[in-house]
Design an enzyme around this catalytic site. Structure first.
Site: not given
Length: 252
Positions: A144, A157
């Site tokens: 990501s 995350y």
């Protein structure tokens, strides 16, 4: 046709990647935690043109379960030539207030789970030459942009995805001698169930779009295109240890 394993294949990006690769002619093993989602995704992959599709329920945080799942894939479809690691979760919250349990579930799934699956897949590729695929095989991890650029409220995350990028690079270096290429794809926000945890917050969709020069969100097809490129030995056979951003110019 060669076999590809896709983790997190029941929903979101993993599901889109599994269907897209099935349409390309791959034999596809879909791995995920929820049987109902996996069964639906497997039917979708078959409808996309997949000839040999198998769904295997597994919690990627469980090392014994991961080994068993990959053994099932090998028995049913043969050793994999490719692996796409897409299983992921997130917990949103300020770092000062983030419960340790939330940190654990994100890191255990997104990073430890990715490692266990990459290790299991690579062991089969090393042991059996990637099922006849040219070279030892190819692994693509779905990272990501949050692992490359700090995003407030995403401590767990972002840390998991940053770790996944470095894990990709280390495995690329170690497994090159076996002919296994290891790369990552780092999309910006994608309009999936996971992405909508952020996008549906008041004002967030507009704010994020304002940061992206191409003025749109990434789509599952954008990510699929990057995965296809990295798996293609003719197009990317000399590409390993890379993290390909799919962000519409966000990091530019």
């Amino acid at each position: 046709m060669p076999t590809v394993v896709v983790t997190g294949a029941g929903r979101g990006l993993g599901r889109a990647v599994a269907s897209g690769l099935a349409a390309d002619g791959w034999d596809v093993a879909l791995l995920g935690r929820t049987p109902e989602d996996l069964d639906s995704a497997a039917r979708e992959a078959e409808e996309a043109g997949g000839i040999r599709v198998v769904a295997v329920t597994v919690d990627v945080r469980d090392s014994a379960a991961v080994e068993a799942a990959f053994a099932t894939v090998r028995r049913v479809l043969g050793p994999p030539a490719a692996l796409v690691v897409s299983a992921g979760v997130q917990r949103i919250g300020a770092a000062l207030d983030l419960p340790a349990a939330d940190w654990d579930v994100v890191l255990d799934t997104n990073l430890t789970g990715a490692f266990l699956c990459m290790q299991a897949g690579a062991r089969l590729m090393v042991g059996e030459g990637g099922g006849g695929h040219a070279g030892g095989g190819s692994i693509v991890a779905i990272a990501s942009v949050a692992g490359l650029t700090a995003v407030a409220g995403r401590a767990a995350y972002a840390a998991s995805k940053a770790g996944l990028v470095m894990l990709t690079r280390v495995c690329a270096v170690e497994w090159a001698e076996h002919g296994i290429r290891v790369n990552a794809v780092a999309p910006t926000f994608v309009d999936t169930d996971l992405g909508r945890q952020t996008l549906d917050c008041p004002g967030e969709r507009e704010r994020i779009l304002g940061l992206i020069p191409l003025r749109r969100l990434a789509t599952p097809q954008d990510v699929l295109g990057a995965v296809r490129f990295l798996l293609d030995e003719r197009a990317a056979g000399f590409v390993t240890g890379e993290c390909l951003t799919v962000d519409g110019g966000l990091r530019a």
